[in-house]
Design a protein around this motif. Structure first.
Motif, PDB file in Angstrom:
ATOM      1  N   CYS A   1       0.861  -1.188   0.000  1.00  0.00           N
ATOM      2  CA  CYS A   1       0.000   0.000   0.000  1.00  0.00           C
ATOM      3  C   CYS A   1       0.894   1.234   0.000  1.00  0.00           C
ATOM      4  O   CYS A   1       1.389   1.653   1.045  1.00  0.00           O
ATOM      5  CB  CYS A   1      -0.939   0.019   1.199  1.00  0.00           C
ATOM      6  SG  CYS A   1      -2.128   1.380   1.150  1.00  0.00           S
ATOM      7  N   GLU A   2       1.115   1.765  -1.184  1.00  0.00           N
ATOM      8  CA  GLU A   2       1.849   3.016  -1.333  1.00  0.00           C
ATOM      9  C   GLU A   2       0.863   4.098  -1.772  1.00  0.00           C
ATOM     10  O   GLU A   2      -0.276   3.812  -2.140  1.00  0.00           O
ATOM     11  CB  GLU A   2       2.956   2.863  -2.385  1.00  0.00           C
ATOM     12  CG  GLU A   2       3.926   1.723  -2.126  1.00  0.00           C
ATOM     13  CD  GLU A   2       4.771   1.923  -0.879  1.00  0.00           C
ATOM     14  OE1 GLU A   2       4.876   3.080  -0.409  1.00  0.00           O
ATOM     15  OE2 GLU A   2       5.345   0.939  -0.386  1.00  0.00           O
ATOM     16  N   ASP A   3       1.288   5.340  -1.730  1.00  0.00           N
ATOM     17  CA  ASP A   3       0.456   6.404  -2.281  1.00  0.00           C
ATOM     18  C   ASP A   3       0.088   6.057  -3.724  1.00  0.00           C
ATOM     19  O   ASP A   3       0.908   5.498  -4.467  1.00  0.00           O
ATOM     20  CB  ASP A   3       1.205   7.736  -2.278  1.00  0.00           C
ATOM     21  CG  ASP A   3       1.282   8.353  -0.897  1.00  0.00           C
ATOM     22  OD1 ASP A   3       0.800   7.738   0.067  1.00  0.00           O
ATOM     23  OD2 ASP A   3       1.853   9.461  -0.784  1.00  0.00           O
ATOM     24  N   PHE A   4      -1.129   6.400  -4.123  1.00  0.00           N
ATOM     25  CA  PHE A   4      -1.533   6.238  -5.515  1.00  0.00           C
ATOM     26  C   PHE A   4      -1.936   7.617  -6.029  1.00  0.00           C
ATOM     27  O   PHE A   4      -2.942   8.183  -5.615  1.00  0.00           O
ATOM     28  CB  PHE A   4      -2.692   5.253  -5.669  1.00  0.00           C
ATOM     29  CG  PHE A   4      -2.730   4.603  -7.029  1.00  0.00           C
ATOM     30  CD1 PHE A   4      -2.840   5.373  -8.185  1.00  0.00           C
ATOM     31  CD2 PHE A   4      -2.623   3.232  -7.172  1.00  0.00           C
ATOM     32  CE1 PHE A   4      -2.839   4.794  -9.433  1.00  0.00           C
ATOM     33  CE2 PHE A   4      -2.633   2.633  -8.423  1.00  0.00           C
ATOM     34  CZ  PHE A   4      -2.737   3.417  -9.563  1.00  0.00           C
ATOM     35  N   VAL A   5      -1.113   8.163  -6.925  1.00  0.00           N
ATOM     36  CA  VAL A   5      -1.352   9.497  -7.468  1.00  0.00           C
ATOM     37  C   VAL A   5      -2.322   9.378  -8.637  1.00  0.00           C
ATOM     38  O   VAL A   5      -2.070   8.646  -9.601  1.00  0.00           O
ATOM     39  CB  VAL A   5      -0.042  10.149  -7.937  1.00  0.00           C
ATOM     40  CG1 VAL A   5      -0.319  11.519  -8.553  1.00  0.00           C
ATOM     41  CG2 VAL A   5       0.929  10.283  -6.765  1.00  0.00           C
ATOM     42  N   VAL A   6      -3.426  10.080  -8.541  1.00  0.00           N
ATOM     43  CA  VAL A   6      -4.428  10.118  -9.610  1.00  0.00           C
ATOM     44  C   VAL A   6      -4.304  11.460 -10.316  1.00  0.00           C
ATOM     45  O   VAL A   6      -4.635  12.515  -9.758  1.00  0.00           O
ATOM     46  CB  VAL A   6      -5.845   9.922  -9.047  1.00  0.00           C
ATOM     47  CG1 VAL A   6      -6.886  10.119 -10.157  1.00  0.00           C
ATOM     48  CG2 VAL A   6      -5.980   8.534  -8.437  1.00  0.00           C
TER      49      VAL A   6
END
Length: 776
Positions: free
Chosen positions: A56-61
């Motif tokens: 679970c890493e940051d997910f940049v949208v």
């Protein structure tokens, strides 16, 4: 009182984010998402979680036109979504094959990922992808720009559906190259963003195996998806959520297997095998439990809350479901959570229920023993610990609590009015060597007599009750320091939310002078004090204290940020006394000769926070470093605790290197100091694997996996004596710096002594104030 500091404020580095101090890599996934491709992206998120449940890493949208409802759907599927609106107008100046096609215009928006500066590694995923396998290899990549070569055009060109981008490409310079190419039109116009990247890179990229971007066209004729496929990419016009394309039914079936409604998706995640990531488990498990009342799911979510220090959240979720009497494990976890917020009677009931089941009895009995010990009832603690060992003779926690309960208390040889009470973490036999030495080191800063004639011990982890208050108020003062006291999770309690288990109302009634001495703010990068309880207890402690000294300026900055402005001036710098041991130990003699050794220490508590995805890399680099350092001196492993021996085991198993192990956890305090004083160099990951040898006059290099290491080196103006465990050139830097320190060893030792004298000046100045405050 004024703050005493040996380092002028102008020369100290400003406060820095923890990840910058530790060098821990920040990793993110990224996708460009619009309304047309939203269905594909939602399935992509589900497939990523189910295929990689421990990630679970940051997910940049990246987006330009998503509706609020669409954003809400995205956030429902991932707890670490970072929204970034693209600069759509920026790409209007690019030459394109079809300027009027809105899809062509949007094809360039993913290039905004190269304008992101917050991360060290970004993995881009097209929204028409589905993740089928482990992505660990991609997360461990550290160099270059990696991609899968195109299927139809050979290995010179990449497919931009998946990119693993390292920081050296996330720069203004690289963005300028992309812009020049786009505006010139000197690229394959019909390939859009991919054409620009291939023109700029001209084949200079790290080639990944095709299984990480396995394009649908490889399966023409309805071929099955190969078992080792990690990412399946539905290239072409026909997308699975739009009806698909004839001839690819097996591939599309794999996509549809992840197109689940929320209830089925949450249940599927909770049923995943292997380690589930805390953030995902809480994010998906909480609504699942609310919807179903599933006791086993509630237990898993509560255990995740406990692991991250969110003890009240653990209590809340398990209290909200009906736990059958014969479900021992949930009772045990609830008991653990209740104990951690100091609801002891309720915890006792839950743990007794858990103890009825043979498979949970040993752990339940150990927790009951711990609670009895916390309340000062050694007889009850020994009874429960013995019961735990009778169920499982190998149960280490039960054995530990039996040892603590059976320990002979020190005799009060001095008169109460002549003694100082001392709150500290008093380490057990075979416990952490640094914490074992620390209480005595703190006492030595107040004079050479560190025994029971002058000192009355108060174990920080025992409940500070009315009887304890009376005993402390009979002494001439109270000193607090020794052990990692400002940390939320070693021995949690709901009274203070730090390591001293003291209720506010009793802290207020201490009527002797209170001196907080050389305590550190010990939160890891990625760990925090979430509860307002800690802030309130901290504020009260500062108000009650006549002296409040923290061991480094980084801790001072962190603690001041939690306090009202009017209390900032009470916080002063007091170095850890282990760093000035040569000045404190009576008749200290520097060694006439030193052993021809280099001692290495590695720490494994909270390994995920220390290493992230980089442990394999760290181990390989240490293997190379040990080989090269062996040409300078004999390299040995020094284990502050039993777990520290892991580096020796792993080096032998993974790299065929045998490293002698020194079991420092078995040493007496004098032996610890003698060993560190005699060696030539210590390379240590624990805070006191740096501060203790430094205090004994020995050169050090810190393996930085915790901000406090960088804080100390910053205070002594020697940041070059630290190397991050994540450093891309860890082995080379360790060897280079070791050679520098050993080349003129006498000069290096003299430098250590000089740095130490600065810390000693601060300690002496504080000692003068403390003599007035405490007397004697």
């Amino acid at each position: 009182m004024t703050t005493t500091s040996p380092i002028p404020a102008a020369t100290r580095a400003p406060a820095t984010d923890a990840h910058a101090l530790t060098g821990k890599r920040r990793i993110a996934f990224a996708s460009y998402v619009d309304e047309n491709y939203l269905p594909g992206f939602l399935v992509l998120l589900k497939s990523l979680a189910l295929s990689n449940p421990g990630v679970c890493e940051d997910f940049v949208v990246l987006y330009d036109d998503l509706r609020p409802g669409s954003i809400a759907k995205i956030r429902d599927l991932h707890p670490r979504i970072v929204l970034k609106r693209v600069d759509a107008d920026h790409y209007d100046a690019y030459k394109k094959g079809d300027q009027d096609n809105y899809l062509v215009r949007k094809a360039y928006f993913i290039l905004d990922v190269f304008r992101i500066r917050e991360y060290d590694t970004i993995i881009t995923l097209d929204t028409d992808m589905v993740v089928l396998g482990d992505l660990g290899e991609l997360l461990r990549l550290r160099e270059g720009l990696a991609a899968v070569p195109q299927f139809f055009y050979g290995r010179h060109k990449l497919n931009s559906g998946l990119l693993v981008i390292q920081r050296e490409y996330l720069t203004d310079e690289f963005c300028a190259k992309l812009d020049r190419c786009g505006r010139s039109g000197d690229y394959e116009l019909d390939k859009h963003d991919q054409g620009i990247l291939n023109a700029v890179l001209d084949g200079d990229f790290l080639r990944l195996d095709a299984r990480y971007n396995f394009v649908k066209r490889r399966l023409s004729g309805d071929l099955p998806v190969p078992d080792d496929t990690a990412i399946l990419h539905f290239t072409g016009r026909h997308k699975p959520w739009q009806g698909g394309e004839s001839g690819y039914s097996q591939a599309e079936e794999r996509w549809r297997s992840y197109d689940l409604d929320d209830a089925d998706f949450h249940a599927a995640y909770l049923a995943c095998s292997g380690g589930l990531h805390h953030d995902l488990l809480v994010h998906y498990g909480t609504p699942h439990v609310a919807r179903t009342g599933d006791v086993e799911a509630a237990r898993k979510v509560a255990a995740a809350h406990i692991a991250s220090g969110d003890y009240q959240d653990a209590v809340d979720i398990l209290s909200g479901v009906h736990i059958p009497l014969d479900e021992a494990w949930p009772h045990e976890v609830l008991g653990h959570a209740l104990m951690s917020v100091s609801r002891y009677e309720e915890a006792r009931t839950q743990l007794l229920l858990a103890a009825a089941a043979p498979n949970r009895a040993a752990t339940a009995y150990a927790r009951l023993a711990q609670m009895a010990w916390v309340h000062g009832d050694n007889t009850e603690a020994l009874k429960y610990a013995t019961a735990g060992m009778s169920v499982d003779p190998t149960h280490r926690p039960s054995r530990l609590w039996a040892q603590r309960a059976a320990a002979v208390p020190s005799q009060e040889l001095g008169a109460a009015e002549d003694q100082l009470a001392h709150v500290a973490f008093y380490m057990d036999r075979q416990g952490n060597a640094g914490d074992k030495l620390l209480p005595e080191s703190v006492r030595s800063a107040f004079g050479p007599d560190t025994g029971s004639r002058r000192w009355y011990p108060v174990h920080a982890h025992r409940l500070f009750d009315e009887a304890a208050l009376q005993r402390v108020n009979r002494r001439r003062g109270l000193v607090i320091g020794g052990g990692g006291l400002f940390i939320p999770d070693t021995m949690p309690n709901g009274n203070s939310a730090w390591q001293w288990n003291v209720p506010d109302e009793l802290l207020k009634r201490i009527d002797v002078p209170v001196a907080v001495f050389a305590v550190g703010f010990n939160a890891f990068d990625g760990q925090s004090y979430r509860a307002g309880r800690f802030r309130e207890s901290l504020r009260l402690l500062v108000e009650q204290s006549s002296f409040f000294g923290l061991r480094n300026h980084g801790s001072i900055e962190k603690v001041r940020a939690m306090l009202p402005d009017h209390l900032h001036g009470k916080i002063r710098f007091q170095p850890c006394p282990t760093t000035v041991t040569r000045q404190l130990v009576p008749d200290w003699q520097d060694p006439a000769e030193r052993d021809d050794t280099i001692l290495i220490n590695a720490a494994y508590d909270r390994a995920g926070l220390r290493f992230g995805h980089d442990y394999g890399y760290f181990l390989a680099q240490m293997a190379q470093a040990v080989r090269d350092l062996g040409e300078l001196a004999e390299v040995r492993c020094v284990a502050h605790s039993l777990d520290d021996e892991k580096i020796a085991f792993d080096l032998r198993r993974e790299h065929g290197i045998s490293l002698p192990v020194i079991p420092m956890y078995d040493f007496e305090n004098k032996e610890i100091l003698d060993l560190y004083a005699r060696t030539k160099l210590v390379i240590g990951m624990r805070g006191h694997a740096g501060m203790i040898p430094f205090g004994a006059g020995t050169p050090i290099i810190s393996l930085i996996s915790h901000p406090k290491m960088a804080y100390f080196l910053r205070d002594i103006e020697r940041p070059e004596w630290g190397v991050s465990v994540h450093d891309r050139h860890l082995a080379a830097r360790l060897v280079e710096r070791s050679k520098d320190l050993l080349a003129d060893h006498a000069k290096t030792v003299a430098d250590v002594h000089g740095r130490q004298r600065e810390l000693w000046r601060a300690t002496e100045a504080n000692a003068a104030d403390l003599r007035v405050i405490l007397g004697g």
